[in-house]
Design an enzyme around this catalytic site. Structure first.
Site, PDB file in Angstrom:
ATOM      1  N   SER A 147       1.106  -1.426   0.018  1.00  0.00           N
ATOM      2  CA  SER A 147      -0.681   0.068   0.254  1.00  0.00           C
ATOM      3  C   SER A 147       1.064   1.244   0.327  1.00  0.00           C
ATOM      4  CB  SER A 147      -0.788   0.371   1.156  1.00  0.00           C
ATOM      5  OG  SER A 147      -1.494  -1.411   1.272  1.00  0.00           O
ATOM      6  N   HIS A 156      -2.764   1.002  -4.684  1.00  0.00           N
ATOM      7  CA  HIS A 156      -2.460  -0.509  -5.530  1.00  0.00           C
ATOM      8  C   HIS A 156      -2.809  -0.816  -6.864  1.00  0.00           C
ATOM      9  CE1 HIS A 156      -1.667  -2.775  -1.705  1.00  0.00           C
ATOM     10  NE2 HIS A 156      -2.370  -2.321  -1.181  1.00  0.00           N
ATOM     11  N   HIS A 207      -5.801  -9.035  -1.449  1.00  0.00           N
ATOM     12  CA  HIS A 207      -5.493  -9.680  -0.667  1.00  0.00           C
ATOM     13  C   HIS A 207      -6.847 -10.056  -0.339  1.00  0.00           C
ATOM     14  CE1 HIS A 207      -3.780  -5.283  -0.566  1.00  0.00           C
ATOM     15  NE2 HIS A 207      -2.825  -5.148   0.576  1.00  0.00           N
ATOM     16  N   TYR A 236      -8.964 -10.370   1.945  1.00  0.00           N
ATOM     17  CA  TYR A 236     -10.168  -8.840   2.792  1.00  0.00           C
ATOM     18  C   TYR A 236     -10.798  -8.617   1.117  1.00  0.00           C
ATOM     19  CZ  TYR A 236      -7.505  -4.297   1.673  1.00  0.00           C
ATOM     20  OH  TYR A 236      -6.146  -3.555   0.656  1.00  0.00           O
ATOM     21  N   GLU A 237     -10.542  -8.183  -0.342  1.00  0.00           N
ATOM     22  CA  GLU A 237     -11.078  -7.786  -1.418  1.00  0.00           C
ATOM     23  C   GLU A 237     -11.864  -8.716  -1.682  1.00  0.00           C
ATOM     24  OE1 GLU A 237      -8.537  -5.987  -4.199  1.00  0.00           O
ATOM     25  OE2 GLU A 237      -6.669  -6.796  -2.667  1.00  0.00           O
ATOM     26  N   ALA A 294       2.228  -2.115   4.623  1.00  0.00           N
ATOM     27  CA  ALA A 294       2.551  -1.503   5.158  1.00  0.00           C
ATOM     28  C   ALA A 294       1.961  -2.069   6.702  1.00  0.00           C
ATOM     29  CB  ALA A 294       1.446  -0.090   4.375  1.00  0.00           C
ATOM     30  N   MET A 301      -2.987  -6.756   6.792  1.00  0.00           N
ATOM     31  CA  MET A 301      -3.259  -7.701   6.331  1.00  0.00           C
ATOM     32  C   MET A 301      -2.720  -8.463   5.448  1.00  0.00           C
ATOM     33  SD  MET A 301      -6.644  -4.644   6.488  1.00  0.00           S
ATOM     34  CE  MET A 301      -6.342  -3.223   7.570  1.00  0.00           C
ATOM     35  N   SER A 302      -1.584  -8.709   4.955  1.00  0.00           N
ATOM     36  CA  SER A 302      -0.560  -9.203   4.066  1.00  0.00           C
ATOM     37  C   SER A 302       0.604  -9.867   4.306  1.00  0.00           C
ATOM     38  CB  SER A 302      -0.692  -7.848   3.030  1.00  0.00           C
ATOM     39  OG  SER A 302       0.001  -7.111   3.166  1.00  0.00           O
ATOM     40  N   ASN A 329       1.495   3.054  10.815  1.00  0.00           N
ATOM     41  CA  ASN A 329       0.557   4.120  11.843  1.00  0.00           C
ATOM     42  C   ASN A 329       0.951   3.000  13.437  1.00  0.00           C
ATOM     43  OD1 ASN A 329      -0.719   1.981  10.241  1.00  0.00           O
ATOM     44  ND2 ASN A 329      -2.223   2.190  11.650  1.00  0.00           N
ATOM     45  N   HIS A 341      -6.906   4.807   6.064  1.00  0.00           N
ATOM     46  CA  HIS A 341      -6.179   4.630   5.440  1.00  0.00           C
ATOM     47  C   HIS A 341      -4.966   5.447   4.182  1.00  0.00           C
ATOM     48  CE1 HIS A 341      -5.031   2.079   1.807  1.00  0.00           C
ATOM     49  NE2 HIS A 341      -5.521   2.681   1.227  1.00  0.00           N
TER      50      HIS A 341
HETATM   51  N1  HPA Z   1      -3.520  -2.450  10.809  1.00  0.00           N
HETATM   52  C1  HPA Z   1      -3.940  -3.259   9.808  1.00  0.00           C
HETATM   53  N2  HPA Z   1      -2.625  -3.531   9.234  1.00  0.00           N
HETATM   54  C2  HPA Z   1      -2.083  -1.748   8.834  1.00  0.00           C
HETATM   55  C3  HPA Z   1      -2.451  -1.017   9.631  1.00  0.00           C
HETATM   56  C4  HPA Z   1      -2.720  -1.313  10.712  1.00  0.00           C
HETATM   57  O1  HPA Z   1      -2.943  -0.682  12.093  1.00  0.00           O
HETATM   58  N3  HPA Z   1      -1.260  -0.184   9.121  1.00  0.00           N
HETATM   59  C5  HPA Z   1      -1.469  -0.248   8.149  1.00  0.00           C
HETATM   60  N4  HPA Z   1      -1.888  -1.561   7.635  1.00  0.00           N
END
Ligand code: HPA
Length: 289
Positions: free
Chosen positions: A33, A64, A86, A88-89, A116, A217-218, A241, A255
């Site tokens: 990401s 993406h 992903h 989740y998609e 990320a 998430m990946s 983050n 996001h």
């Molecule tokens: N959690 C899950 N996936 C992420 C995060 C997060 O805080 N930051 C970037 N991808």
């Protein structure tokens, strides 16, 4: 739709790609990401949209891009994924991880996975880069495992070991290159969850107790399938983050924040990757001569 691919199907994708590029990539690169712009640095690039490649899913997430960029970066011949798939998609795990097997059939020997991630370790700051040493595969543990289904022995064994998924020599190389650039790398355990929601504060506290340093998430499904197929794996998390562990905190993860932090990290990550690829290319030449 059947998402358990056959060896023939992986080969169809691999042949399509090799027939549409002048290059023979040795290294796969997955750009997470907000990190897609890194592929703009690739020289003599051949680009192939995912939609054109047999059996390839199409990435749907903002940030993406959805194409392969094949060419030279720091002397190394790379096949970069601008955008990944992903769970989740809505894709099956076999679709999420299909590019790893396709790259292996193309002759790729090493993959560098980037993502990320949210920082769980209190010592981590936004902008840090973490070398993944080990992972907690919550999805896989819960049954969404990309190796579920008939095993293709051509790739690897039915019951693979995973303790050496993240290749030690590549982790050491990353550290050496970073040190030469005056960059301090974090290292630690990455927890992979399904998403798409960010974690609840209670989940954040749970993940910390379980020994995770970053969450995302990946990456882990791809690393698992790559390792199963005999590829060396380097995985780098960019901390975009810091996880929020209090219910009544004033802020929340978004996001946009992930994409904005990615922009700041891209120059740093680019320099690191170029350094690593340069060393790998030199090593390759040394072996060839
Ligand atoms: N959690 C899950 N996936 C992420 C995060 C997060 O805080 N930051 C970037 N991808």
């Amino acid at each position: 739709m059947n998402t358990e691919f056959t060896l023939t199907q992986y080969d169809e994708a691999a042949h399509y790609i090799l027939n549409h590029t002048r290059h023979r990539p040795a290294i796969g690169l997955v750009l997470g990401s907000g990190l897609s712009s890194l592929a703009d640095q690739i020289e003599d690039a051949d680009t192939i949209d995912y939609g054109a490649i047999p059996h390839f899913p199409v990435s749907t997430v903002p940030g993406h891009t959805g194409r392969l960029v094949i060419g030279r970066l720091a002397g190394a011949v790379v096949c970069a994924m601008q955008g990944r798939f992903h769970y989740y998609e809505g894709y099956a795990m076999q679709q999420v991880t299909l590019p790893m097997r396709v790259m292996q059939r193309m002759g790729v020997g090493q993959v560098i996975l980037t993502n990320a991630a949210g920082g769980l370790n209190p010592d981590f700051h936004v902008g840090d880069i973490m070398v993944i040493e080990d992972a907690i595969n919550f999805l896989g543990m819960a049954g969404a495992n990309p190796l579920r289904g008939p095993n293709l022995d051509e790739f690897g064994p039915r019951f693979p070991a995973v303790n050496r998924t993240f290749t030690k020599s590549l982790r050491e190389l990353a550290r050496k290159v970073a040190a030469a650039q005056g960059l301090t790398l974090q290292h630690g355990v990455y927890a992979s969850l399904s998403g798409p929601n960010f974690e609840s504060p209670a989940e954040i506290r749970m993940l910390r107790v379980l020994g995770a340093d970053a969450v995302g998430m990946s990456t882990v499904p791809e690393a698992l399938v790559a390792h199963h197929a005999g590829l060396q794996v380097l995985a780098l998390s960019t901390i975009t983050n810091v996880a929020i562990a209090e219910v009544d905190a004033a802020n929340e993860p978004t996001h946009d924040e992930v994409i904005d932090a990615g922009k700041v990290i891209v120059p740093r990550l680019t320099a690191l990757l170029i350094g690593i690829l340069g060393e790998l290319a030199m090593h390759d030449k040394g072996n060839a001569s």
